[in-house]
Design a protein around this motif. Structure first.
Motif, PDB file in Angstrom:
ATOM      1  N   PRO A 155      20.208  39.491  32.168  1.00 37.76           N
ATOM      2  CA  PRO A 155      19.976  40.550  31.185  1.00 37.76           C
ATOM      3  C   PRO A 155      21.095  41.598  31.177  1.00 37.76           C
ATOM      4  N   PHE A 156      21.974  41.567  32.149  1.00 42.20           N
ATOM      5  CA  PHE A 156      23.058  42.556  32.201  1.00 42.20           C
ATOM      6  C   PHE A 156      24.261  41.952  32.902  1.00 42.20           C
ATOM      7  N   LYS A 157      25.356  42.687  32.869  1.00 41.89           N
ATOM      8  CA  LYS A 157      26.562  42.206  33.520  1.00 41.89           C
ATOM      9  C   LYS A 157      26.412  42.390  35.032  1.00 41.89           C
ATOM     10  N   PRO A 158      26.538  41.310  35.798  1.00 42.08           N
ATOM     11  CA  PRO A 158      26.395  41.471  37.248  1.00 42.08           C
ATOM     12  C   PRO A 158      27.516  42.330  37.826  1.00 42.08           C
ATOM     13  N   THR A 159      27.228  43.018  38.904  1.00 42.22           N
ATOM     14  CA  THR A 159      28.277  43.785  39.584  1.00 42.22           C
ATOM     15  C   THR A 159      29.189  42.808  40.317  1.00 42.22           C
ATOM     16  N   ALA A 160      30.353  43.319  40.720  1.00 39.08           N
ATOM     17  CA  ALA A 160      31.295  42.464  41.448  1.00 39.08           C
ATOM     18  C   ALA A 160      30.644  41.942  42.726  1.00 39.08           C
ATOM     19  N   ALA A 161      29.860  42.791  43.376  1.00 40.14           N
ATOM     20  CA  ALA A 161      29.217  42.372  44.623  1.00 40.14           C
ATOM     21  C   ALA A 161      28.191  41.278  44.358  1.00 40.14           C
ATOM     22  N   GLN A 162      27.450  41.426  43.268  1.00 41.23           N
ATOM     23  CA  GLN A 162      26.473  40.380  42.927  1.00 41.23           C
ATOM     24  C   GLN A 162      27.188  39.058  42.661  1.00 41.23           C
ATOM     25  N   LYS A 163      28.318  39.123  41.944  1.00 43.64           N
ATOM     26  CA  LYS A 163      29.087  37.896  41.663  1.00 43.64           C
ATOM     27  C   LYS A 163      29.559  37.247  42.952  1.00 43.64           C
TER      28      LYS A 163
ATOM     29  N   VAL B  71      18.157  49.095  48.859  1.00 40.36           N
ATOM     30  CA  VAL B  71      17.145  49.146  47.807  1.00 40.36           C
ATOM     31  C   VAL B  71      17.806  49.437  46.467  1.00 40.36           C
ATOM     32  N   GLY B  72      17.469  48.625  45.476  1.00 41.03           N
ATOM     33  CA  GLY B  72      17.977  48.847  44.134  1.00 41.03           C
ATOM     34  C   GLY B  72      19.343  48.244  43.863  1.00 41.03           C
ATOM     35  N   SER B  73      19.895  47.522  44.831  1.00 39.12           N
ATOM     36  CA  SER B  73      21.241  46.982  44.623  1.00 39.12           C
ATOM     37  C   SER B  73      21.218  45.725  43.748  1.00 39.12           C
ATOM     38  N   GLY B  74      20.045  45.202  43.463  1.00 40.47           N
ATOM     39  CA  GLY B  74      19.951  44.073  42.537  1.00 40.47           C
ATOM     40  C   GLY B  74      19.955  42.710  43.194  1.00 40.47           C
ATOM     41  N   LYS B  75      19.059  42.526  44.156  1.00 42.33           N
ATOM     42  CA  LYS B  75      18.979  41.231  44.836  1.00 42.33           C
ATOM     43  C   LYS B  75      18.179  40.213  44.022  1.00 42.33           C
ATOM     44  N   THR B  76      17.228  40.725  43.230  1.00 43.58           N
ATOM     45  CA  THR B  76      16.336  39.806  42.521  1.00 43.58           C
ATOM     46  C   THR B  76      17.102  38.878  41.590  1.00 43.58           C
ATOM     47  N   ILE B  77      18.064  39.454  40.879  1.00 43.41           N
ATOM     48  CA  ILE B  77      18.776  38.644  39.898  1.00 43.41           C
ATOM     49  C   ILE B  77      19.633  37.584  40.599  1.00 43.41           C
TER      50      ILE B  77
ATOM     51  N   MET C 206      26.232  49.443  44.062  1.00 44.39           N
ATOM     52  CA  MET C 206      25.088  49.632  43.174  1.00 44.39           C
ATOM     53  C   MET C 206      25.518  49.340  41.734  1.00 44.39           C
ATOM     54  N   PRO C 207      24.591  48.889  40.886  1.00 47.46           N
ATOM     55  CA  PRO C 207      24.937  48.731  39.470  1.00 47.46           C
ATOM     56  C   PRO C 207      25.487  50.051  38.913  1.00 47.46           C
ATOM     57  N   ALA C 208      26.360  49.943  37.934  1.00 39.04           N
ATOM     58  CA  ALA C 208      27.059  51.120  37.408  1.00 39.04           C
ATOM     59  C   ALA C 208      26.084  52.171  36.879  1.00 39.04           C
ATOM     60  N   GLY C 209      26.494  53.419  37.011  1.00 36.26           N
ATOM     61  CA  GLY C 209      25.759  54.496  36.366  1.00 36.26           C
ATOM     62  C   GLY C 209      24.624  55.097  37.164  1.00 36.26           C
ATOM     63  N   ARG C 210      24.407  54.602  38.372  1.00 36.10           N
ATOM     64  CA  ARG C 210      23.313  55.161  39.181  1.00 36.10           C
ATOM     65  C   ARG C 210      23.661  56.567  39.661  1.00 36.10           C
ATOM     66  N   VAL C 211      22.682  57.440  39.660  1.00 33.70           N
ATOM     67  CA  VAL C 211      22.886  58.799  40.161  1.00 33.70           C
ATOM     68  C   VAL C 211      22.052  58.943  41.434  1.00 33.70           C
TER      69      VAL C 211
ATOM     70  N   VAL D  27       8.901  47.085  44.315  1.00 32.45           N
ATOM     71  CA  VAL D  27       8.430  47.401  42.963  1.00 32.45           C
ATOM     72  C   VAL D  27       9.537  48.063  42.134  1.00 32.45           C
ATOM     73  N   ASP D  28       9.688  47.605  40.926  1.00 29.33           N
ATOM     74  CA  ASP D  28      10.824  48.015  40.100  1.00 29.33           C
ATOM     75  C   ASP D  28      10.354  48.556  38.754  1.00 29.33           C
ATOM     76  N   ILE D  29      10.341  49.876  38.639  1.00 32.52           N
ATOM     77  CA  ILE D  29       9.978  50.536  37.381  1.00 32.52           C
ATOM     78  C   ILE D  29      11.132  51.476  37.030  1.00 32.52           C
TER      79      ILE D  29
ATOM     80  N   GLY E  54      15.390  56.042  41.048  1.00 35.50           N
ATOM     81  CA  GLY E  54      16.846  56.000  41.030  1.00 35.50           C
ATOM     82  C   GLY E  54      17.314  54.590  40.741  1.00 35.50           C
ATOM     83  N   ARG E  55      16.531  53.824  40.003  1.00 32.88           N
ATOM     84  CA  ARG E  55      16.890  52.442  39.705  1.00 32.88           C
ATOM     85  C   ARG E  55      17.415  52.298  38.280  1.00 32.88           C
ATOM     86  N   SER E  56      17.777  53.415  37.672  1.00 34.37           N
ATOM     87  CA  SER E  56      18.383  53.354  36.348  1.00 34.37           C
ATOM     88  C   SER E  56      19.477  54.424  36.324  1.00 34.37           C
TER      89      SER E  56
END
Ligand code: ADP
Ligand code: MG
Length: 757
Positions: free
Chosen positions: A325-333, A357-363, A506-511, A613-615, A642-644
């Motif tokens: 659903p989105f562009k994977p981060t370099a680390a995910q790749k 947490v939130g680094s995107g392991k599910t994808i 972390m995926p881009a744009g996280r604060v 849980v991811d909301i 902080g997951r968006s």
């Protein structure tokens, strides 16, 4: 300074001997039979050998031997492997007159007065001693141990070890020792064992007090003629390690010759830090043996090929691309590349995917699942909670919608008929993707072609469960994921048989989430204001209540009451949901779904949502009674927000911060969001067994080493073990292989649980 100088001047000089009451009337201690007249035909030497049954060690006897057996101690050698936990310099006690506030010191003196009393102010029973040496006297206070009245008597000589502190209770502000460790010493003491030198201090072992252990061990260590040594000789020689026997002797009877105080203090500090050559040798041995087992598993896996060959075709690449659903981060790749390389190799994968947490392991897991399914194989994903399993099921169903792959959910709360049908489809191989809780590893679950097994939130499972999931297939690829970053030392030990992939981005744009520490009722309005503001901005909030097993009902009541209060009084007109483990599955899913869709704006929940849980629209995590949570739990909870790209608030509400430890945990949370730093702090506060969830198994209960203090030795042991195992395996008939097999056999019991599968 000699021991004699420390004896108060007005007294006759005692020759020192132990005289604990229990020891004086100890007629149970069996004498070893004379040589040649052993019991049951055994010939027992006067000096025990390594394998001499512990019963025949002087001072043990059959009854104590039985109790020691329960502690895993069967022979004289086992007894020698019981390490002291501390050393005291009893040849140079601290003079009472020189005690400094805040210092931990060992003093020696005579009891000149004792009394029991109660205090109205702190409502405690106090037992007090006044102890003097030739320099001064000091007050010694014991809290709530009235039985000490029968232990201490005026005129006795005592060794005391503790911290000197100001008396703030009576406000006399005199220095005193509070609840020190003590040892009573008496008139005709054997000076070579308990005083007059640097002595080891042992923790109680079964029925034996620390002092009794010292009396037992001293002659055993001195008299033992040989000890089997599990380290490869060449290795010990190359690393300059002393023999095992010399090391054990030094550990139980250290020789500190230096007379100069600073040199003595340095020697003592080295012993206490486990930094003496003798300690380093035993610590290395311990780490090396474990690492050898882990490396043997790790390298041995390369010998058994997988029954299924996995390949990545263009068609599979396409489905994966469409699923993202989105562009994977370099680390995910990078990590997916590592995973796919393992999957397409002939040897089974055993890989740990670590990412905060939130680094995107599910994808990443989803991509691996697509590769397995694309090859006509089955994949399973196991999660520790039903809520997380349900979420994974929903996410995967959505991501895989375009592929036509069925995704099955297996949890214990599914109705029996539904579950049976699901099991049939899984066994027939009709279901390529299975998501579930522990239900996945139950006996009734049978896969037809399980090629990939993934465990999410691995730290919530045990090693045993990993092995069970592995057994559901024939050498399946194993991927374990963990969101709690484990300190590297711990990862090397608990997961030493796994290859490591790390998502360090972390995926881009996280604060970063802002964390506020709030004080109880007083600050609640502040917390509610923040929540109100966020809701108005279209966001959502979690409000968490602790649920602790012992008081589950009471806590549940709190969560229910809070739900009512928040929905009726605090946030009228806002839909407030309620979630806890006792809700039926359908209701739970309905609430989660409503929260996910944004209809429920505030979710009051117990810790059932702690992991995974991811909301993304949730921006507030308010934790009530934050002082009751552990660090990794708090980190996980904060990880729910902080997951968006929206800024998030973590509101930690402390109501009853009783201990310094709880305060320290909360401070750490405020100071950092770095999972690795939090994990290190957690390790320092709770210890390795708790952090890795292996406390029960005892795997990390090293006798000599500590994962916190001896990291560089662990690293060295790992490197050496890897090289040793590689050499041994290159020559299956060689001497090193024989040694390796012996190590594995001898140490299977101790490290068995880590070395499963
Ligand atoms: P965790 O590693 O904690 O399991 P998740 O896999 O649940 O994290 O991902 C956290 C959130 O980040 C999810 O909402 C997910 O959709 C989103 N996400 C994951 N990878 C990316 C990415 N590369 N770009 C944008 N968002 C992402
Ligand atoms: Mg996750």
């Amino acid at each position: 300074m000699s021991i004699n100088r420390m004896i108060p001047d007005e007294s006759p000089r005692p020759a020192l001997r132990l005289c604990e009451p229990s020891e004086i009337c100890d007629n149970e201690a069996a004498r070893p039979p004379a040589p040649g007249h052993g019991r049951g035909g055994l010939s027992v030497p006067a000096q025990p050998e390594w394998d001499t049954p512990v019963q025949f060690v002087k001072g043990v006897g059959p009854k104590r031997a039985e109790a020691l057996a329960a502690e895993g101690i069967h022979t004289a050698g086992d007894l020698l492997l019981y390490a002291p936990f501390r050393y005291e310099d009893r040849a140079a006690f601290r003079r009472i007159a020189e005690l400094q506030e805040g210092e931990t010191a060992c003093i020696f003196g005579r009891i000149i007065a004792s009394a029991s009393r109660s205090t109205a102010r702190v409502r405690m029973k106090l037992f007090e001693l006044v102890v003097r040496d030739d320099s001064a006297a000091v007050d010694v206070i014991f809290f709530n141990q009235p039985y000490l009245r029968n232990v201490f008597h005026d005129g006795q000589y005592v060794v005391l070890f503790g911290r000197a502190e100001r008396d703030t209770y009576t406000r006399s502000f005199r220095l005193q020792l509070r609840n020190p460790e003590y040892e009573i010493v008496a008139d005709d003491e054997d000076r070579t064992i308990h005083v007059g030198r640097v002595v080891p201090v042992y923790r109680k072992l079964g029925p034996l007090t620390g002092r009794q252990l010292r009396a037992l061990l001293h002659p055993v260590a001195a008299g033992m003629a040989a000890a089997p040594d599990p380290l490869p000789e060449a290795l010990a020689a190359r690393l300059g390690l002393c023999s095992r026997l010399a090391a054990l002797r030094e550990i139980h009877s250290p020789v500190v010759d230096a007379a100069e105080p600073a040199a003595r203090a340095a020697a003592l500090a080295a012993l206490n830090a486990g930094a003496s050559p003798a300690h380093r040798r035993m610590i290395f041995e311990e780490f090396f043996l474990l690492q050898t087992g882990l490396q043997f598993m790790h390298q041995g896996r390369r010998r058994v090929a997988k029954p299924h060959r996995i390949a990545v075709t263009d068609a599979i690449r396409d489905t994966v691309r469409q699923a993202l659903p989105f562009k994977p981060t370099a680390a995910q790749k990078r990590v997916i590349k590592e995973i796919v390389a393992d999957m397409t190799s002939p040897w089974p994968m055993h890989r740990l995917l670590q990412g905060d947490v939130g680094s995107g392991k599910t994808i990443v897991a989803a991509q691996a699942i697509l590769v397995a399914a694309g090859n006509g194989c089955q994949a399973a994903l196991m999660a520790p909670t039903e809520i997380l399993a349900e979420q994974h099921h929903a996410v995967l169903t959505r991501l895989l919608a375009h592929t036509g792959y069925a995704v099955e959910l297996l949890t214990s709360s599914r109705p029996a008929a539904e579950k049976e049908a699901a099991l049939r489809r899984i066994a027939a191989g009709e279901t390529p993707v299975v998501v579930g809780t522990h239900a996945v590893i139950q006996k009734d679950v049978d896969f037809r072609r399980l090629a990939l097994a993934i465990i999410d939130e691995q730290h919530r499972f045990g090693v045993r469960q990993r092995a069970e999931l592995m057994r559901k297939g024939q050498n399946p690829d194993i991927l374990v994921m963990t969101a709690t970053p484990i300190p590297r030392t711990l990862a090397l030990t608990v997961y030493g048989d796994l290859s490591l992939s790390v998502i360090d981005e972390m995926p881009a744009g996280r604060v970063p989430v802002r964390t506020l520490l709030l004080e109880g009722e007083r600050d609640l309005p502040k917390a509610y204001d923040i929540i109100r503001r966020e809701i108005a901005a279209g966001n959502q909030a979690f409000v968490i209540y602790p649920l602790i097993e012992e008081s589950e009902k009471v806590d549940l009541k709190h969560a229910l009451a809070a739900h009512r209060r928040l929905s009726e009084d605090v946030f009228p007109g806002v839909r407030v949901g309620l979630l806890h483990g006792r809700l039926p599955e359908a209701e739970r899913m309905a609430v989660m779904e409503a929260f996910r869709r944004g209809e429920v704006r505030v979710l009051v929940s117990t810790t059932v949502i702690e992991v995974g849980v991811d909301i993304p629209d949730a921006t507030v995590m308010m934790v009530e009674h934050a002082e009751r949570f552990g660090l990794s739990q708090l980190h996980q909870l904060r990880g729910r927000i902080g997951r968006s790209t929206k800024p998030g608030w973590c509101l930690l509400v402390a109501h009853d911060c009783k201990t310094d430890e709880a305060r320290r945990r909360l401070d750490v949370m405020v100071q950092t969001t770095d999972g690795f730093r939090i994990a290190e702090e957690d390790l320092a506060i709770r210890g390795p067994g708790e952090v890795s969830g292996t406390r029960q198994s005892g795997v990390l209960n090293f006798r000599f080493g500590s994962l916190i203090h001896h990291r560089e030795l662990l690293e060295l042991a790992r490197v050496e073990a890897a090289a040793f195992v590689a050499r041994a395996m290159a020559e299956p008939a060689g001497a090193e292989m024989a040694l390796l097999q012996r190590i594995r056999r001898d140490w299977a019991d101790r490290f068995g649980l880590v070395l499963v599968g």
